[in-house]
Design a protein around this motif. Structure first.
Motif, PDB file in Angstrom:
ATOM      1  N   LYS A 121       0.747  -1.420   0.139  1.00  0.00           N
ATOM      2  CA  LYS A 121      -0.024  -0.020  -0.106  1.00  0.00           C
ATOM      3  C   LYS A 121       0.837   1.369  -0.011  1.00  0.00           C
ATOM      4  O   LYS A 121       0.147   2.360   0.001  1.00  0.00           O
ATOM      5  CB  LYS A 121      -0.841   0.066   1.367  1.00  0.00           C
ATOM      6  N   ASN A 122       2.196   1.114   0.144  1.00  0.00           N
ATOM      7  CA  ASN A 122       2.851   2.402   0.503  1.00  0.00           C
ATOM      8  C   ASN A 122       3.395   3.286  -0.749  1.00  0.00           C
ATOM      9  O   ASN A 122       3.495   4.516  -0.918  1.00  0.00           O
ATOM     10  CB  ASN A 122       4.169   2.069   1.288  1.00  0.00           C
ATOM     11  N   GLY A 123       3.172   2.488  -1.886  1.00  0.00           N
ATOM     12  CA  GLY A 123       3.388   3.104  -3.364  1.00  0.00           C
ATOM     13  C   GLY A 123       4.849   3.982  -3.375  1.00  0.00           C
ATOM     14  O   GLY A 123       4.940   4.768  -4.137  1.00  0.00           O
ATOM     15  N   TYR A 124       5.997   3.515  -2.493  1.00  0.00           N
ATOM     16  CA  TYR A 124       7.110   4.324  -2.571  1.00  0.00           C
ATOM     17  C   TYR A 124       7.904   4.219  -3.871  1.00  0.00           C
ATOM     18  O   TYR A 124       8.734   4.848  -4.204  1.00  0.00           O
ATOM     19  CB  TYR A 124       8.018   3.746  -1.510  1.00  0.00           C
ATOM     20  N   LYS A 125       7.808   3.291  -4.802  1.00  0.00           N
ATOM     21  CA  LYS A 125       8.375   3.075  -6.047  1.00  0.00           C
ATOM     22  C   LYS A 125       8.207   4.343  -6.847  1.00  0.00           C
ATOM     23  O   LYS A 125       9.130   4.623  -7.678  1.00  0.00           O
ATOM     24  CB  LYS A 125       7.935   1.715  -6.669  1.00  0.00           C
ATOM     25  N   LEU A 126       6.800   4.746  -6.941  1.00  0.00           N
ATOM     26  CA  LEU A 126       6.627   5.927  -7.675  1.00  0.00           C
ATOM     27  C   LEU A 126       5.440   6.597  -6.828  1.00  0.00           C
ATOM     28  O   LEU A 126       4.135   6.179  -6.863  1.00  0.00           O
ATOM     29  CB  LEU A 126       6.181   5.626  -9.086  1.00  0.00           C
ATOM     30  N   THR A 127       5.620   7.428  -5.848  1.00  0.00           N
ATOM     31  CA  THR A 127       4.585   8.181  -5.111  1.00  0.00           C
ATOM     32  C   THR A 127       3.710   8.970  -5.768  1.00  0.00           C
ATOM     33  O   THR A 127       4.137   9.486  -6.747  1.00  0.00           O
ATOM     34  CB  THR A 127       5.352   8.701  -3.843  1.00  0.00           C
ATOM     35  N   ALA A 128       2.571   9.310  -5.106  1.00  0.00           N
ATOM     36  CA  ALA A 128       1.671  10.248  -5.871  1.00  0.00           C
ATOM     37  C   ALA A 128       2.249  11.555  -5.789  1.00  0.00           C
ATOM     38  O   ALA A 128       2.058  12.285  -6.854  1.00  0.00           O
ATOM     39  CB  ALA A 128       0.302  10.417  -4.934  1.00  0.00           C
ATOM     40  N   GLU A 129       3.144  12.081  -4.859  1.00  0.00           N
ATOM     41  CA  GLU A 129       3.780  13.382  -4.826  1.00  0.00           C
ATOM     42  C   GLU A 129       4.574  13.314  -6.100  1.00  0.00           C
ATOM     43  O   GLU A 129       4.882  14.503  -6.729  1.00  0.00           O
ATOM     44  CB  GLU A 129       4.522  13.539  -3.302  1.00  0.00           C
ATOM     45  N   GLU A 130       5.327  12.207  -6.090  1.00  0.00           N
ATOM     46  CA  GLU A 130       6.285  12.269  -7.602  1.00  0.00           C
ATOM     47  C   GLU A 130       5.573  12.413  -8.583  1.00  0.00           C
ATOM     48  O   GLU A 130       6.070  13.048  -9.624  1.00  0.00           O
ATOM     49  CB  GLU A 130       7.262  10.971  -7.200  1.00  0.00           C
ATOM     50  N   ALA A 131       4.520  11.668  -8.865  1.00  0.00           N
ATOM     51  CA  ALA A 131       3.868  11.700 -10.158  1.00  0.00           C
ATOM     52  C   ALA A 131       3.187  13.248 -10.402  1.00  0.00           C
ATOM     53  O   ALA A 131       3.238  13.495 -11.547  1.00  0.00           O
ATOM     54  CB  ALA A 131       2.886  10.591 -10.061  1.00  0.00           C
ATOM     55  N   ILE A 132       2.707  13.785  -9.228  1.00  0.00           N
ATOM     56  CA  ILE A 132       2.193  15.037  -9.252  1.00  0.00           C
ATOM     57  C   ILE A 132       3.107  16.059  -9.652  1.00  0.00           C
ATOM     58  O   ILE A 132       3.036  16.870 -10.745  1.00  0.00           O
ATOM     59  CB  ILE A 132       1.615  15.273  -8.154  1.00  0.00           C
ATOM     60  N   ALA A 133       4.442  15.616  -9.299  1.00  0.00           N
ATOM     61  CA  ALA A 133       5.593  16.845  -9.498  1.00  0.00           C
ATOM     62  C   ALA A 133       5.984  16.620 -11.153  1.00  0.00           C
ATOM     63  O   ALA A 133       6.294  17.541 -11.699  1.00  0.00           O
ATOM     64  CB  ALA A 133       6.863  16.488  -8.687  1.00  0.00           C
ATOM     65  N   MET A 134       5.879  15.366 -11.607  1.00  0.00           N
ATOM     66  CA  MET A 134       6.196  15.254 -13.073  1.00  0.00           C
ATOM     67  C   MET A 134       5.233  15.889 -13.921  1.00  0.00           C
ATOM     68  O   MET A 134       5.469  16.255 -14.973  1.00  0.00           O
ATOM     69  CB  MET A 134       6.371  13.864 -13.242  1.00  0.00           C
ATOM     70  N   ALA A 135       4.102  15.741 -13.368  1.00  0.00           N
ATOM     71  CA  ALA A 135       2.771  16.313 -14.029  1.00  0.00           C
ATOM     72  C   ALA A 135       2.901  17.829 -14.081  1.00  0.00           C
ATOM     73  O   ALA A 135       2.773  18.747 -15.017  1.00  0.00           O
ATOM     74  CB  ALA A 135       1.534  16.063 -13.476  1.00  0.00           C
ATOM     75  N   GLU A 136       3.451  18.516 -13.079  1.00  0.00           N
ATOM     76  CA  GLU A 136       3.808  19.967 -12.966  1.00  0.00           C
ATOM     77  C   GLU A 136       4.857  20.216 -14.090  1.00  0.00           C
ATOM     78  O   GLU A 136       4.604  21.501 -14.666  1.00  0.00           O
ATOM     79  CB  GLU A 136       4.293  20.246 -11.362  1.00  0.00           C
ATOM     80  N   VAL A 137       5.849  19.563 -14.190  1.00  0.00           N
ATOM     81  CA  VAL A 137       6.968  19.721 -15.113  1.00  0.00           C
ATOM     82  C   VAL A 137       6.318  19.605 -16.592  1.00  0.00           C
ATOM     83  O   VAL A 137       6.497  20.452 -17.378  1.00  0.00           O
ATOM     84  CB  VAL A 137       8.154  18.913 -15.027  1.00  0.00           C
ATOM     85  N   THR A 138       5.421  18.629 -16.732  1.00  0.00           N
ATOM     86  CA  THR A 138       4.859  18.505 -18.062  1.00  0.00           C
ATOM     87  C   THR A 138       4.118  20.015 -18.434  1.00  0.00           C
ATOM     88  O   THR A 138       3.889  20.226 -19.237  1.00  0.00           O
ATOM     89  CB  THR A 138       3.846  17.059 -18.219  1.00  0.00           C
ATOM     90  N   GLU A 139       3.170  20.150 -17.375  1.00  0.00           N
ATOM     91  CA  GLU A 139       2.479  21.495 -17.464  1.00  0.00           C
ATOM     92  C   GLU A 139       3.221  22.492 -17.953  1.00  0.00           C
ATOM     93  O   GLU A 139       2.907  23.364 -18.656  1.00  0.00           O
ATOM     94  CB  GLU A 139       1.736  21.798 -16.218  1.00  0.00           C
ATOM     95  N   ALA A 140       4.479  22.752 -17.190  1.00  0.00           N
ATOM     96  CA  ALA A 140       5.387  24.096 -17.664  1.00  0.00           C
ATOM     97  C   ALA A 140       6.040  23.546 -19.149  1.00  0.00           C
ATOM     98  O   ALA A 140       5.882  24.658 -20.025  1.00  0.00           O
ATOM     99  CB  ALA A 140       6.402  24.096 -16.781  1.00  0.00           C
TER     100      ALA A 140
END
Length: 289
Positions: free
Chosen positions: A264-283
């Motif tokens: 359940k921990n999702g440490y391999k790719l966390t929601a926070e990390e995925a959201i940060a990558m989406a922020e870069v994509t947005e830029a």
């Protein structure tokens, strides 16, 4: 078990059904979603968010190809909905789930090469000139194809709080992104992401630290091998983790484990990390427009 597939383009859906012997729904997305427990979304980039949102709202677990969203707000809304409704949402960045990449990250975080000061990741290939990557100016191109991979070790090792970001892109005459470099700066660290669909470079990952550096040679995104180098050039430690297939099995295994409540921990790719990558994509998308 693969129960069925969905493709709104009848000709393509029927061809898939004949080739793979998997029933393919081409008309009714709701009927398709009623038949499944979890969805793997591998459709064109611009459809990922809407399909993921629809599947989650229907109570289905989702493994979505990258990029799952083009904006930070969209990514946040998907992950928040999944969390609130006890659903699994995973972005399909295969490298994150490969055993060798996990071992590499653990080694860096153990302090073996000291404090990380620089991360450089490159992923390029010469795509067919008629491929989606080379013909879709709006949603194809190098960064949208490979950016999630090259950003992964950067975000994983340097964090989500970058100070500045800059993009340089070479476009063709139709506006397709052929080659993009992403420069990121942090407090006391920096990073470079290189992505290409019509420019070929050495596909390696280099992590520079205050005590040494780690080199993962091409194809680093499968992480079949990596080396630890020190000031003494004769001292090189080589690691060759066990690896099977093309990496997809590890991604699927992690997805199923989360659905079954094992991981359940999702440490391999966390929601926070995925959201940060989406922020870069947005830029990136803002600059492209």
């Amino acid at each position: 078990n693969i129960s069925c597939a969905y493709n709104p383009v009848p000709e393509s859906g029927k061809a898939f059904q004949r080739k793979c012997d998997i029933e393919c729904e081409t008309k009714n997305l709701d009927a398709f979603l009623e038949r499944i427990e979890a969805a793997y979304i591998a459709s064109p980039n611009e459809t990922h968010y809407d399909y993921a949102k629809k599947a989650l709202q229907c109570g289905k677990h989702v493994l979505c190809e990258k990029p799952a969203a083009f904006t930070k707000a969209e990514a946040q809304s998907l992950y928040q909905y999944a969390m609130d409704n006890r659903l699994v949402l995973m972005e399909a960045v295969k490298t994150a789930y490969c055993p060798g990449f996990g071992q590499l990250i653990n080694m860096v975080q153990s302090g073996k090469i000291g404090k990380v000061c620089d991360v450089e990741a490159c992923f390029t290939r010469l795509a067919n000139i008629d491929s989606r990557e080379r013909t879709d100016a709006a949603y194809g191109g190098a960064f949208l194809e490979f950016g999630s991979y090259t950003l992964l070790p950067i975000i994983k090792l340097l964090g989500t709080d970058y100070r500045d970001i800059h993009f340089d892109t070479i476009y063709d005459e139709n506006g397709v992104d052929l080659y993009t470099k992403v420069y990121m700066s942090y407090d006391n660290a920096m990073a470079l992401s290189k992505n290409g669909v019509a420019v070929k470079s050495e596909g390696q990952l280099v992590i520079a630290g205050t005590k040494g550096y780690i080199l993962a040679p091409s194809p680093w995104w499968l992480t079949r091998r990596f080396e630890v180098h020190y000031e003494d050039s004769s001292r090189v430690e080589v690691y060759e983790p066990i690896f099977q297939g093309d990496g997809f099995r590890y991604e699927i295994s992690d997805f199923v484990s989360k659905i079954n409540g094992i991981d359940k921990n999702g440490y391999k790719l966390t929601a926070e990390e995925a959201i940060a990558m989406a922020e870069v994509t947005e830029a990136y998308m803002k600059q492209k427009r």
